[in-house]
Motif scaffolding. Structure first.
Motif, short mmCIF file in Angstrom:
data_model
loop_
_atom_site.label_atom_id
_atom_site.label_comp_id
_atom_site.label_asym_id
_atom_site.label_seq_id
_atom_site.Cartn_x
_atom_site.Cartn_y
_atom_site.Cartn_z
N GLU A 421 0.83 -1.21 0.00
CA GLU A 421 0.00 0.00 0.00
C GLU A 421 0.86 1.26 0.00
O GLU A 421 0.55 2.24 -0.68
N SER A 422 1.94 1.25 0.76
CA SER A 422 2.82 2.42 0.81
C SER A 422 3.43 2.69 -0.56
O SER A 422 3.53 3.85 -0.98
N ASN A 423 3.84 1.65 -1.26
CA ASN A 423 4.38 1.84 -2.61
C ASN A 423 3.39 2.60 -3.48
O ASN A 423 3.76 3.47 -4.26
N SER A 424 2.10 2.27 -3.35
CA SER A 424 1.09 2.95 -4.16
C SER A 424 0.87 4.39 -3.72
O SER A 424 0.68 5.28 -4.56
N ASP A 425 0.92 4.65 -2.42
CA ASP A 425 0.82 6.03 -1.95
C ASP A 425 2.01 6.85 -2.46
O ASP A 425 1.85 8.01 -2.88
N ILE A 426 3.19 6.25 -2.41
CA ILE A 426 4.39 6.93 -2.93
C ILE A 426 4.22 7.23 -4.41
O ILE A 426 4.48 8.35 -4.88
N GLY A 427 3.79 6.23 -5.18
CA GLY A 427 3.58 6.43 -6.61
C GLY A 427 2.55 7.51 -6.88
O GLY A 427 2.74 8.36 -7.78
N GLY A 428 1.46 7.52 -6.11
CA GLY A 428 0.44 8.54 -6.31
C GLY A 428 0.97 9.94 -6.06
O GLY A 428 0.68 10.88 -6.82
N GLU A 429 1.76 10.12 -5.00
CA GLU A 429 2.31 11.43 -4.70
C GLU A 429 3.32 11.90 -5.76
O GLU A 429 3.35 13.06 -6.14
N MET A 430 4.13 10.98 -6.24
CA MET A 430 5.13 11.37 -7.23
C MET A 430 4.48 11.68 -8.59
O MET A 430 4.92 12.59 -9.30
N VAL A 431 3.45 10.94 -8.95
CA VAL A 431 2.72 11.26 -10.17
C VAL A 431 2.05 12.62 -10.04
O VAL A 431 2.03 13.42 -10.98
N GLU A 432 1.50 12.92 -8.86
CA GLU A 432 0.89 14.22 -8.64
C GLU A 432 1.91 15.34 -8.82
O GLU A 432 1.63 16.35 -9.48
N ALA A 433 3.11 15.18 -8.24
CA ALA A 433 4.14 16.21 -8.38
C ALA A 433 4.52 16.40 -9.85
O ALA A 433 4.70 17.53 -10.32
N TYR A 434 4.63 15.29 -10.58
CA TYR A 434 5.00 15.36 -12.00
C TYR A 434 3.90 16.07 -12.80
O TYR A 434 4.18 16.94 -13.63
N ALA A 435 2.65 15.70 -12.55
CA ALA A 435 1.54 16.27 -13.31
C ALA A 435 1.36 17.76 -13.01
O ALA A 435 1.11 18.56 -13.93
N ARG A 436 1.49 18.15 -11.75
CA ARG A 436 1.28 19.56 -11.39
C ARG A 436 2.32 20.48 -12.04
O ARG A 436 2.07 21.67 -12.22
N ALA A 437 3.46 19.93 -12.40
CA ALA A 437 4.51 20.74 -13.03
C ALA A 437 4.42 20.71 -14.56
O ALA A 437 5.34 21.15 -15.24
N GLY A 438 3.34 20.15 -15.09
CA GLY A 438 3.14 20.15 -16.53
C GLY A 438 3.24 18.79 -17.17
O GLY A 438 2.96 18.65 -18.37
N MET A 467 0.88 11.49 4.63
CA MET A 467 2.18 10.84 4.46
C MET A 467 3.17 11.28 5.55
O MET A 467 3.94 10.48 6.06
N TYR A 468 3.16 12.56 5.90
CA TYR A 468 4.17 13.10 6.81
C TYR A 468 3.90 12.76 8.27
O TYR A 468 4.81 12.73 9.08
N LYS A 469 2.61 12.54 8.63
CA LYS A 469 2.29 12.11 9.99
C LYS A 469 1.06 11.21 9.93
O LYS A 469 -0.09 11.65 10.10
N PRO A 470 1.26 9.91 9.69
CA PRO A 470 0.14 8.99 9.46
C PRO A 470 -0.88 8.95 10.59
O PRO A 470 -2.07 8.72 10.35
#
Length: 845
Positions: A421-438, A467-470
């Protein structure tokens, strides 16, 4: 496994309200899609693994069964091999094997649970001998399935065909390491415990995918094959360019296909094959969660889609309002694909660029989203207590489940389930950062994601996970404890999510801060993060190329650290950050950071050079800073050169060496040690006008016995010796008993040759003492009938040498002939002498 992964822990009612471094910064790390291994390649790899097993004392009852192949880092392939005993899979016991393009094993990451299994008996947890495991089941596979279904949902129907696999199930238990025996339970660190086999049971692994009263009931069950008793069970429902008006992101570009005047929401540029021949968004049109029907690909008469509003319950799923969920899905899926491909080099979910799809509008007012490995696709609900579950981080989350499904396949229970589950949360956050920057570029931006999973879909403004304080969700812990394995996987993911936040963003030293960890007690108290991009590269490499299905928090820490060291160097700030980030969640102990500018650095880079054949090629590196003395290592084409451990490296260059790339690492003596890596230097070997030709075939033995005759079994990769370069060599001798071994190869010395030079690298070590010759290697030149034309050298047990020595001989006297090079070893009846030969070369000009 056929598993469905959802974004939410349970039904809504159950939820609370709530240098190398520089190059890597913008370069993909994962290789292109791999080709399917041939039966011969698979058999060859299994044979290599079996040979390794015999060295570990495993008998012939233990074997390997290849279960999957997928890309590894550039230039490598990953093979996942399940461990077997008498033909049955041993649950949770496997090898993750990294091979290079030549098929050689580069590394093996092992989860080994078979040590107590022997042909005639088994061993208990304390090493005591027990009767051999009876491998004859009392229940049939059908009996096992029926027993599980009867207990779970006797009136349910099968959505997918049930499966029952007979296997050996190691029942595990946690034991403390010696230094932690007297620790209080509350004081335990994840590294204080080891998982060991208590005993083995013959069992069925039963997978049931049931539908009952519009509810999906997915379970995995381990059932004793003798008694029918349930050993373990867990839920397997794994949950969370036209213009489109997205609900969460405004007007966004989406790729569509135009055919016969009709636009369809299909993107053939992202993925191949699969169900639709490209990435697609379909309309599930409220088909039930228990048996969802993906429906048809969305179509439209124009290339403007959606109204950007939350779906109106009960309304059309195909008008502008109904299309908005599809726009959310397409934009999210495009950015997920692009983030992984452009940044990491990973193509689609499986790394082999197989196209996937998302089906929108599943069920009615459905408050979840899930990935289903049965179709390698995702379903998203319209929400009731939530808004439509198609936000960018939720889509990145679910599709990251697809990556794990194709690689480590982390078991969806216990600590491994939390990491899944954590791997998926990490992937979701990184995709969000990538998408928000274009959604372009080759790095994950340093900011742009909110570190709160699913905040946009929450009607009450409370994200699913922080993520920062579960612990802010009221159920997830901030740190590891010995009871974490008993939690729902959406909560046991919490500590690893926090670890990743700290790894990327760093921590705060103020105890009242949400970003504070009491486990960080070294200098500085606020650890330094390394940014999204590096953190994601390290995590992804570990999760896809090192994790096994049974990886737990302690194992994850070690493998994430190994990935950081491989990418950025032992003792690097990135590796130190991994240690500190895991220490912050009570996995491992904290370490001091090395202050900026105080570590060792390269002051003089090795330069590219051009030399003539037979000349000496020399490279040198300079270093400064850090704590002396320094330790040096030299690499040729990425492979460590045995014995090259000084500030300079020299050898006799031959034509075959032209184009080789060299680099050095310098490690200081600080604690923790810091390693700096030099830039690459290229060697060019040129005759200056004449034509030089290499006459020896496969002189480095990397192609095994190809080109060689005689006792070719001495060629390979063997523990106890190392190659001069590459991974293979010829090990003559080393038997400690009477033996004769010979390697030969015929070479042509042209009559027009003006020079002919034989060279080879030789290492000699021996158990003999004194000045009496007992064992020897004779190097000769013979004619086609086997008569000796000349003896070039005789080496014996009397003249051993540390490392390899390069030997060079003039073969010009044999020009105009086809001669046979012969390496002949004789060993007496006691005390071994090893003659290790590598990089044999004959260059004529």
């Amino acid at each position: 496994m056929n598993l469905r992964k959802t974004i939410l822990a349970a039904s809504i009612a159950a939820l609370p309200l709530m240098a190398v471094q520089a190059a890597l910064a913008a370069a993909p790390i994962m290789g292109a899609p791999t080709t399917l291994a041939s039966p011969q390649e698979t058999a060859g790899l299994v044979a290599k693994l079996a040979a390794r097993g015999s060295e570990l004392g495993l008998d012939a009852s233990n074997g390997y069964s290849v279960s999957a192949h997928h890309p590894g880092v550039i230039g490598t392939k990953i093979t996942r091999a399940q461990h077997t005993f008498k033909g049955l899979r041993v649950w949770g016991s496997e090898s993750v094997v990294v091979t290079n393009t030549a098929g050689d094993i580069v590394s093996e990451s092992v989860s080994d649970r078979r040590a107590g299994l022997q042909a005639n008996n088994t061993l208990g947890a304390r090493g005591e001998s027990m009767p051999a495991l009876d491998l004859a089941p009392s229940l049939s596979a059908t009996d096992a399935i029926d027993s599980v279904v009867k207990a779970i949902a006797p009136r349910a129907t099968h959505k997918w065909a049930p499966k029952a696999e007979l296997l050996i199930y190691p029942v595990m238990k946690s034991v403390r390491i010696p230094s932690a025996v007297n620790k209080a339970e509350s004081a335990l660190n994840a590294m204080d415990l080891q998982e060991v086999v208590d005993h083995y049971e013959l069992a069925y692994f039963v997978q049931t995918r049931l539908a009952d009263k519009n509810k999906a009931i997915y379970h995995d069950t381990v059932l004793n094959a003798k008694t029918g008793k349930v050993i373990a069970q867990w839920q397997a429902l794994q949950t969370v360019v036209g213009t489109g008006n997205s609900q969460y992101n405004g007007a966004v570009p989406i790729n569509t296909t135009l055919s016969n005047g009709v636009y369809s929401m299909k993107d053939a540029s992202r993925g191949t094959g699969g169900t639709y021949g490209g990435m697609a968004i379909t309309n599930a049109n409220h088909s039930p969660e228990s048996a969802p029907n993906a429906g048809s690909i969305y179509t439209n008469s124009s290339n403007t889609w959606g109204d950007g509003q939350q779906y109106i319950s009960g309304g059309s799923t195909t008008n502008a309002n109904g299309q908005t969920a599809a726009v959310n899905a397409m934009w999210g899926l495009m950015n997920t694909y692009d983030a992984m491909k452009n940044v990491l080099g990973w193509q689609s979910l499986d790394g082999s660029n197989t196209a996937t799809y998302i089906a929108a509008h599943v069920d009615n007012n459905y408050d979840n989203a899930f990935f289903d490995p049965g179709c390698k696709c995702m379903y998203i609900g319209d929400g009731s207590s939530f808004y439509s579950l198609g936000s960018i981080d939720v889509i990145g989350h679910e599709m990251s489940h697809g990556v794990i499904d194709a690689t480590s396949n982390l078991t969806y229970a216990g600590e491994s389930g939390g990491l899944n589950e954590s791997n998926s949360d990490i992937g979701g956050e990184m995709v969000e950062a990538y998408a928000r920057a274009g959604g372009t570029g080759t790095v994950i931006p340093a900011s742009g994601n909110d570190w709160m999973m699913g905040k946009e879909i929450a009607r009450n403004g409370q994200p699913l996970r922080w993520m920062y304080k579960p612990s802010k969700d009221g159920s997830s812990p901030n740190a590891w404890s010995s009871t974490i394995k008993n939690l729902n996987v959406h909560y046991s993911s919490g500590p690893n999510n926090r670890m990743f936040y700290f790894l990327s963003q760093g921590s705060n030293s103020t105890s009242s801060s949400d970003y504070y960890s009491s486990y960080l007690n070294k200098s500085p108290l606020a650890m330094t993060g390394i940014g999204n991009d590096k953190a994601y590269r390290i995590w992804f490499k570990a999760a896809t190329t090192k994790f096994t299905a049974s990886t737990n928090y302690a194992d994850a820490r070690n493998k994430v650290l190994a990935a950081a060291e491989e990418l950025y160097g032992v003792g690097s700030k990135e590796a130190t950050a991994v240690k500190r980030a895991y220490a912050a969640i009570n996995v491992g102990t904290d370490v001091d950071e090395v202050g900026g500018g105080t570590g060792v650095s390269i002051s003089t880079q090795p330069g590219s050079i051009t030399v003539a054949p037979g000349a000496t090629a020399s490279f040198a590196v300079g270093a400064s800073g850090g704590t002396s003395p320094y330790t040096y290592k030299w690499y040729r084409n990425g492979t460590l050169i045995s014995g090259a451990n000084a500030a300079s490296y020299s050898f006799t260059a031959q034509i075959a060496d032209s184009g080789a790339v060299f680099k050095a690492t310098v490690t200081d003596s600080s604690s923790p040690a810091v390693t700096a890596t030099s830039s690459n230097a290229t060697l060019t070997v040129s005759s200056g006008g004449g034509t030089s030709t290499e006459r020896v075939s496969n002189g480095g033995f990397e192609s095994g016995a190809t080109g060689w005759a005689g006792t070719t079994g001495v060629i390979g990769s063997f523990s106890g010796q190392t190659a001069y370069e590459g991974t293979k060599f010829a090990w003559l001798g080393g038997n400690g008993s009477t033996a004769t071994e010979t390697l030969t190869q015929a070479v042509v010395i042209p009559s027009t040759a003006t020079s002919a030079t034989l060279s080879f690298a030789l290492h000699i070590d021996t158990a003999e003492t004194g000045s009496t010759v007992y064992d020897k290697l004779v190097v000769t030149v013979k004619n086609s009938s086997g008569s000796v034309l000349g003896t070039l050298a005789t080496y014996t047990n009397v003249n051993p040498a540390a490392g390899y020595q390069t030997r060079t001989f003039n073969l010009l006297p044999y020009k105009g002939q086809t001669v046979t090079l012969s390496f002949a070893m004789t060993e007496d009846s006691a005390l071994q002498t090893s003659f290790v030969v590598d990089k044999v070369s004959v260059v004529t000009q």
